[in-house]
Write an enzyme that holds these catalytic residues in place. Structure first.
Site, short mmCIF file in Angstrom:
data_model
loop_
_atom_site.label_atom_id
_atom_site.label_comp_id
_atom_site.label_asym_id
_atom_site.label_seq_id
_atom_site.Cartn_x
_atom_site.Cartn_y
_atom_site.Cartn_z
N TYR A 1 0.83 -1.21 0.00
CA TYR A 1 0.00 0.00 0.00
C TYR A 1 0.86 1.25 0.00
CZ TYR A 1 0.84 0.88 5.01
OH TYR A 1 1.42 1.17 6.22
N GLU B 1 12.43 2.48 13.89
CA GLU B 1 11.52 3.54 13.45
C GLU B 1 10.27 3.50 14.31
OE1 GLU B 1 10.17 2.66 9.41
OE2 GLU B 1 10.23 0.52 9.85
N LYS C 1 6.56 -1.81 1.68
CA LYS C 1 5.40 -1.26 2.39
C LYS C 1 4.23 -2.24 2.26
CE LYS C 1 3.04 3.15 3.15
NZ LYS C 1 3.21 3.27 4.60
N LEU D 1 11.24 1.24 6.83
CA LEU D 1 10.61 1.74 5.61
C LEU D 1 11.26 3.09 5.29
CD1 LEU D 1 8.24 1.28 3.57
CD2 LEU D 1 7.02 2.99 4.90
C1 LIG Z 1 6.71 1.61 9.49
C2 LIG Z 1 6.68 2.97 8.85
N1 LIG Z 1 7.81 3.68 8.80
C3 LIG Z 1 7.83 4.92 8.26
C4 LIG Z 1 6.69 5.48 7.74
C5 LIG Z 1 6.77 6.86 7.14
O1 LIG Z 1 6.68 6.79 5.73
P1 LIG Z 1 6.08 7.97 4.87
O2 LIG Z 1 6.89 9.19 5.21
O3 LIG Z 1 6.28 7.55 3.47
O4 LIG Z 1 4.65 8.13 5.27
C6 LIG Z 1 5.49 4.77 7.75
C7 LIG Z 1 4.29 5.34 7.17
O5 LIG Z 1 3.22 4.77 7.21
C8 LIG Z 1 5.49 3.47 8.30
O6 LIG Z 1 4.37 2.72 8.33
#
Ligand SMILES: Cc1ncc(COP(=O)(O)O)c(C=O)c1O
Length: 281
Positions: A33, A179, A146, A204
């Protein structure tokens, strides 16, 4: 106004939108997603989000359900139909429908769902610092994809919610912060350097993380990608989170221990304002 969702070629009432119980997303979490920040009716960082979607599909050996340009049109239409000014778009692609079996024996037609919602009348340029908790990172080793398999993230976020915290930051077996459950974490050292974990398979690679990195560099701030611990975060001058849904959010405490005086730090405040201006333009 009733919400409209896109499901496999049709624009339908969100309430009545449905997918098959044999969809592998439902059966196995076999899907990916993207979540994109909508500001003033426009997608922030559209290209990088679609590039990451492409990468996730490729890592999962899944084809695009429709052409990239068609997906862009669907997203724009869903944003319009739902009159989203400031909010989020969700794009979810699962491997498709098949008789329940762990393996798949032939290429399947991927299922595509796109939804959107307003989250706020205005995106505040300044927000108070939030409390976070720390939890062990119990996820698989391909956190760079993701995927919709978010159970450890959900359990972590629930723990945070029950503790009255905004986010749970996850700690790897070696003691380093990976994270947040749905965000990337940063610290600002006493020397003013911005530290965030390198984008390996362990996290991610957030799109907001990347934009904030570029914004920070433009602001002449030094960004260093390296691991850090909770102890280092607690002795840092600031810490903050980034994500499409939280933008730049200052952290005030970890496990109830204050960072600095517990209020939003000056660097996080400036980054939030500049990030919002950057994605608005
Ligand atoms: C596990 C994880 N890390 C980092 C992020 C941040 O990613 P983004 O800046 O692309 O929203 C998300 C966003 O949903 C996430 O689920």
């Amino acid at each position: 106004m009733s919400r409209i969702a896109y499901v496999n070629g049709s624009y339908v009432s969100h309430r009545e939108a449905a997918v098959s119980i044999d969809d592998r997303g439902y059966q196995f979490g076999d899907g990916i997603y993207e979540v994109v920040f909508i500001i003033d009716g426009h997608m922030a960082d559209e290209g990088p989000h679609l590039d990451r979607l492409d990468r996730s599909l490729s890592e999962m050996s899944m084809p695009w359900p429709v052409d990239r340009t068609v997906l862009q049109m669907i997203i724009a239409r869903i944003v319009r139909l739902n009159q989203v000014k400031n909010g989020l778009v969700y794009v979810q692609i699962t491997r498709g429908v098949a008789k329940r079996d762990h393996k798949w024996t032939k290429p399947l037609k991927p299922a595509l769902v796109v939804t959107a919602k307003n989250t706020a009348k205005n995106i505040p340029k300044e927000i108070p610092a939030v409390p976070v908790i720390s939890v062990p990172d119990e996820r698989w080793e391909r956190r760079d994809i993701k995927t919709i398999q978010l159970l450890p993230n959900c359990l972590a976020k629930q723990k945070a919610y029950e503790a009255g915290a905004y986010e749970a930051v996850m700690i790897d077996a070696d003691g380093s912060v990976t994270e947040g459950s749905s965000s990337n974490m940063w610290i600002v050292t006493k020397q003013g350097e911005l530290i965030t974990r390198p984008a390996t398979h362990k996290i991610l690679n957030g799109i907001t993380r990347r934009t904030v990195m570029a914004v920070a560099t433009e602001m002449q701030l030094k960004v260093v990608e390296r691991n850090f611990t909770i102890e280092e975060a607690l002795s840092a001058s600031e810490a903050f989170l980034t994500s499409a849904s939280s933008h730049v959010t200052p952290i005030g405490s970890i496990d109830e221990a204050l960072i600095g005086d517990g209020t939003a730090g000056a660097v996080a405040k400036r980054l939030r304002v500049t990030y919002i201006e950057e994605v608005t333009s």
